[in-house]
Design an enzyme around this catalytic site. Sequence first.
Site, PDB file in Angstrom:
ATOM      1  N   HIS A  17      47.380  38.559  46.712  1.00  8.89           N
ATOM      2  CA  HIS A  17      46.710  39.370  45.669  1.00  8.89           C
ATOM      3  C   HIS A  17      47.667  40.470  45.217  1.00  8.89           C
ATOM      4  CE1 HIS A  17      42.852  41.247  44.002  1.00  8.89           C
ATOM      5  NE2 HIS A  17      43.845  42.027  43.601  1.00  8.89           N
ATOM      6  N   HIS A  19      49.298  42.814  41.689  1.00  7.72           N
ATOM      7  CA  HIS A  19      49.391  43.207  40.274  1.00  7.72           C
ATOM      8  C   HIS A  19      50.844  43.541  39.948  1.00  7.72           C
ATOM      9  CE1 HIS A  19      44.991  43.684  39.814  1.00  7.72           C
ATOM     10  NE2 HIS A  19      45.049  43.980  41.094  1.00  7.72           N
ATOM     11  N   LYS A 103      40.315  34.144  38.375  1.00  9.75           N
ATOM     12  CA  LYS A 103      39.852  35.447  38.860  1.00  9.75           C
ATOM     13  C   LYS A 103      38.603  35.878  38.118  1.00  9.75           C
ATOM     14  CE  LYS A 103      39.933  39.419  40.944  1.00  9.75           C
ATOM     15  NZ  LYS A 103      40.893  40.442  41.227  1.00  9.75           N
ATOM     16  N   HIS A 140      36.496  39.780  42.374  1.00  9.74           N
ATOM     17  CA  HIS A 140      36.388  41.230  42.562  1.00  9.74           C
ATOM     18  C   HIS A 140      34.904  41.485  42.818  1.00  9.74           C
ATOM     19  CE1 HIS A 140      37.640  45.516  41.906  1.00  9.74           C
ATOM     20  NE2 HIS A 140      36.313  45.586  41.987  1.00  9.74           N
ATOM     21  N   HIS A 178      40.151  41.842  48.513  1.00  7.32           N
ATOM     22  CA  HIS A 178      40.257  43.235  48.990  1.00  7.32           C
ATOM     23  C   HIS A 178      38.941  43.773  49.568  1.00  7.32           C
ATOM     24  CE1 HIS A 178      38.763  43.641  44.910  1.00  7.32           C
ATOM     25  NE2 HIS A 178      39.943  43.568  44.360  1.00  7.32           N
ATOM     26  N   ASP A 251      46.910  43.827  47.041  1.00  7.34           N
ATOM     27  CA  ASP A 251      46.329  44.501  45.871  1.00  7.34           C
ATOM     28  C   ASP A 251      47.231  45.639  45.410  1.00  7.34           C
ATOM     29  OD1 ASP A 251      44.581  44.863  43.791  1.00  7.34           O
ATOM     30  OD2 ASP A 251      43.155  46.069  44.927  1.00  7.34           O
TER      31      ASP A 251
HETATM   32  O1  DOR Z   1      42.405  49.582  42.574  1.00  9.54           O
HETATM   33  C1  DOR Z   1      42.491  48.624  41.824  1.00  9.54           C
HETATM   34  N1  DOR Z   1      43.477  48.525  40.912  1.00  9.54           N
HETATM   35  N2  DOR Z   1      41.534  47.682  41.881  1.00  9.54           N
HETATM   36  C2  DOR Z   1      41.480  46.706  40.977  1.00  9.54           C
HETATM   37  O2  DOR Z   1      40.581  45.912  41.050  1.00  9.54           O
HETATM   38  C3  DOR Z   1      42.447  46.628  39.857  1.00  9.54           C
HETATM   39  C4  DOR Z   1      43.680  47.310  40.192  1.00  9.54           C
HETATM   40  C5  DOR Z   1      44.556  47.562  38.971  1.00  9.54           C
HETATM   41  O3  DOR Z   1      44.781  46.635  38.200  1.00  9.54           O
HETATM   42  O4  DOR Z   1      45.039  48.676  38.818  1.00  9.54           O
HETATM   43 ZN    ZN Z   2      43.530  43.709  42.432  1.00  7.07          ZN
END
Ligand code: DOR
Ligand code: ZN
Length: 354
Positions: A17, A19, A103, A140, A178, A251
């Site tokens: 997971h 970003h 997702k 999520h 998460h 995450d």
């Molecule tokens: O804390 C988070 N940041 N939770 C999420 O679900 C998205 C992520 C983000 O893209 O910044």
């Molecule tokens: Zn995330």
Amino acid sequence: MIEPVNQISLLKPDDWHLHLRDGKILKGVVSHTADVFSRAIIMPNLDPPVTTLNQAKEYKKRIVQSIPSGSSFSPLMTAYLTDNMSPDELERGFIEGIFQAAKLYPVNVTTNSSYGVTDLSKIDNIFETMERINMPLLIHGEVNDLNVDVFDREAVFIERHLKPLLRRFPSLKVVLEHITTIDAIDFVENNKCDIAATITPHHLHINRNAMFLGGLRSDFYCLPTAKREIHRIALRRAATSGKACFFLGTDSAPHTRKFKESSCGCAGIFNAPFALESYLTVFEEEQALDNFEAFASINGARFYGLPQNRESITLVKRDVSVPEMFDVGLEGDPNNFVKPFHSGETLKWSVLRD
Ligand code: DOR
Ligand code: ZN
């Protein structure tokens, strides 16, 4: 007397997971993950989100172009589900190996989720397809109901939406992402083997007090938010248990200072630079070093039906100082730096690099 362990080698881990963002920041972010992880599941919550096969192919290309040369890191792409997602396109993407998973963001629960699903029952045709082709659904798991206390949104999601969804589609392969609560741990542990969960390093280290220590600290604000200490303790037990249904998903979610130091700070913690060291600290504290490889390198691949990595990685007991900030290549302006998790701390494990 038990000898202290000073070195640990394991199959190269994967991050299930992650970003990475897009544009200029991408290169400055992906290098940290590509350094130690073999593969990562890439979140599709860009703006606009990754909803089509073509967008996923193009985004993957940009990621691959941003990986430091010599790295064998591979990004695994996901589709962002909307009310209008076409089941045929999703199926084609999965069969062609472009989409590893899809997702589900309930609308407005987190960063760039405004295109998310407004009502799960509206996309039953999507779930039907995913169940049939055994495509993982990454969730999520929070309700967007503002009347529900922010610390209860995960538990309420499980009761209100996830349980009914699985009654409708009992063979759906689901990763509850998460997880932050005992409720989520119980739900996953008491289900069949097609339900798994990722656990972040930050939810193993901090409880909700971190957000309010001496002032309002957006650096510890993420979604789902950290919960009470009893939940953190339970998460540490679950993550270090060696159980196949729990695996590594950082995450890691970078936001520049400008967006964190704001009266409406963004949710997300950038933990990629020291994620392994952070997790390993927890496994050592829980006297579960023997289960680290299962959590970091085996359970996720098995759940996704992917081969295990062949390379290995070694971490040694040696202090490492975590920088206060990272310049992620956005013109050297400190407003554009990103603060890592454990910023300014010393961690006791380091990745051995040749
Ligand atoms: O804390 C988070 N940041 N939770 C999420 O679900 C998205 C992520 C983000 O893209 O910044
Ligand atoms: Zn995330």
